[in-house]
Design an enzyme around this catalytic site. Sequence first.
Site, short mmCIF file in Angstrom:
data_model
loop_
_atom_site.label_atom_id
_atom_site.label_comp_id
_atom_site.label_asym_id
_atom_site.label_seq_id
_atom_site.Cartn_x
_atom_site.Cartn_y
_atom_site.Cartn_z
N GLY A 277 0.68 -1.05 0.11
CA GLY A 277 -0.08 -0.46 -0.09
C GLY A 277 1.39 1.15 -0.37
O GLY A 277 1.95 1.19 -0.19
N GLU B 87 1.40 -3.60 -23.67
CA GLU B 87 2.10 -4.18 -22.72
C GLU B 87 3.11 -5.17 -22.43
O GLU B 87 3.54 -5.89 -21.79
CB GLU B 87 1.28 -4.37 -21.35
CG GLU B 87 0.41 -5.35 -21.89
CD GLU B 87 -0.81 -5.97 -20.79
OE1 GLU B 87 -0.87 -5.55 -19.42
OE2 GLU B 87 -2.29 -6.04 -21.76
C1 F6R Z 1 -4.39 -4.87 -18.92
C2 F6R Z 1 -4.61 -5.15 -17.42
C3 F6R Z 1 -4.93 -4.31 -16.95
C4 F6R Z 1 -5.86 -4.57 -16.16
C5 F6R Z 1 -6.07 -2.92 -14.53
C6 F6R Z 1 -7.88 -3.13 -14.44
O1 F6R Z 1 -3.77 -6.34 -19.29
O2 F6R Z 1 -4.72 -6.33 -16.90
O3 F6R Z 1 -5.34 -3.11 -17.95
O4 F6R Z 1 -7.09 -4.61 -16.30
O5 F6R Z 1 -4.92 -2.93 -14.23
O6 F6R Z 1 -6.95 -3.97 -13.65
P1 F6R Z 1 -8.51 -4.92 -12.78
O7 F6R Z 1 -9.59 -5.29 -13.61
O8 F6R Z 1 -8.33 -5.92 -11.49
O9 F6R Z 1 -9.44 -3.37 -11.23
#
Ligand code: F6R
Length: 611
Positions: free
Chosen positions: A101, A494
């Site tokens: 965090g 990425e």
């Molecule tokens: C790309 C990827 C990120 C996530 C983003 C949101 O492949 O995985 O762009 O989609 O960081 O993450 P969540 O869905 O866990 O909120």
Amino acid sequence: MCGIVGYIGKKQAKPILINGLSRLEYRGYDSAGIATIEKSGLKVVKNKGRVNDLSNTKGINSLEGTLGIGHTRWATHGKPSSTNSHPHSDNSKNFAVVHNGIIENYSDLKEFLQAHDYTFLSETDTEVIPNLIHFYFNSSKQKDNLRFLDAVTNACKMLKGSYAIEVLSSMYPDNMIVVRKDSPLVIGKGIDENYISSDIPAILSFTKDFYLLNDNEFAFISRTSIDFYDSNLQKINKACQNITWNATAAEKDGYPDFMLKEINEQPKAIRETIGSRISKDSKTIIPDLNLNKKYLNTINKIYIVACGTAMHAGFATKPIFENLCEISVEVEAASEFRYRNPIINEKTLCLFITQSGETADTIAALKLAKSKGAKTIAISNVIGSSITREADYTVYTHAGPEIAVASTKAYTSQIVLLAIIAIYFSEILEKNSTKTIELKNDILLLPSKIEEVLKNTEQIKNFAQKIYKEKDVFFIGRGIDYSVAQEGSLKLKEISYIHSEAYPSGELKHGPIALIENDVTVISVLTNRLLVEKSVSNILEVVTRGAKTFIVTNQELNQEFDEVIKIPKTNTFISPVLSIIPLQILAYYISKEKGLDVDKPRNLAKSVTVE
Ligand code: F6R
């Protein structure tokens, strides 16, 4: 970002901690460390680099102890270095802490402690925590175990920000204390042993019984007991939950990487996400949502808010809500939404998509929407994740654990679940039943169509070998295909570090076409029958300027193009579930061709728990 793990039991802690850390490495991988309590006191071994590098770190071979804590870091404050790695100790070396965090007020706390003669070794925000614990331990009036707990609760009262923390003390060689606020932490209960982790899959091979901590709940843990307290040292009761995930779901299961495994798991992920929510002949059932016609009739705006790939799932499904429910939809990045004072009231319905359920911006956006009177629905893949405790309703995708940093099966599962929610709303609102029946039938056919797409990887692999040295790649599409182009472009950049941009095909002539020259790669998505001719014209415009083309389509094309990947036809609304797969596979093979770490791309972490 950052993963934390802990063990307390009869076995040697070191191998268990290292095993847990390697499973949590997707959360951050620039440094790692562990601490145990040996007969002589606290011992810390840590270093810059990956969890694997710990085995070459001085002191690791002789490290002993049957309780310990571990950390894998994604640097926020202070560059990756041995000194900045966790665990951090206080000046007296009696307390060791790992932290996931950000402590926002760490400069003030540092000044406060420096005024009391504490000194600091690292550039991190975390180092204030063990020193604050030491400070409050010295001034505590409590006795025995409560003194340790009193020190930790008082230290936490001083912290602003987010934290999941594990604390060891050489004065309490049989205990550890853990606490969380806005960062994930779970406790796995074993027999004569207990486990702590940032997520469930990392310790699923040891236990299936879990306690999920809420914000500001403290656990005082021994080998045989787990006692829960609030910040005023009042005991609280918590129920243990049995998790039904299979431990092998978090293993590579014969695949070289998690990403390839997860791409191939998409038929199953979609089957399980559909579950018994829709069927051909009956009304859609979403037991987790109980919204009625009276309420839905009052809604004049839906916001879909998320980050990255999850936001792209929002772009892909905006047309489904607009068409089936006739309610206007805006899709927005959570990091923008939370700071721009959006117009929201009780007539606004807000959906937040997050695979991990831990994304700091998405959680903050949800809290904002709630404070303005909107009803909030979280779409998450992780049971009991932070967002699920904030939202009015949570509906889960059942994609199983997604470990690779690049999201694949979570994205397609999110699209399917959002489509099901749109159908559910539309049925309650008694809108166009022909469209909803057609869409339901097509959703039910998706898993077998995905299986078909997954059979055709050789052609994509060959194209990857042709273009893996490119510096720039362009993705184009119209309407829903543009949303897939955006996701395809994100996947490529990425994991392959190739610069790529996605444009709506119709926008090319307004600027981007100036970048097209001989041999530039342009990747097109083309699934909308009504827009085929227009899209083909756009592709021909780039071909005329020398571009190499890779087209993902379910349409019959009359012209010859370099590479055409055919996918099965489906309802236009859910075509992204099929059209993204060749782009996931292309990004995967380009990354492999370049010899990169597909599952853990540089600078990224799976859950972005800091803004
Ligand atoms: C790309 C990827 C990120 C996530 C983003 C949101 O492949 O995985 O762009 O989609 O960081 O993450 P969540 O869905 O866990 O909120």
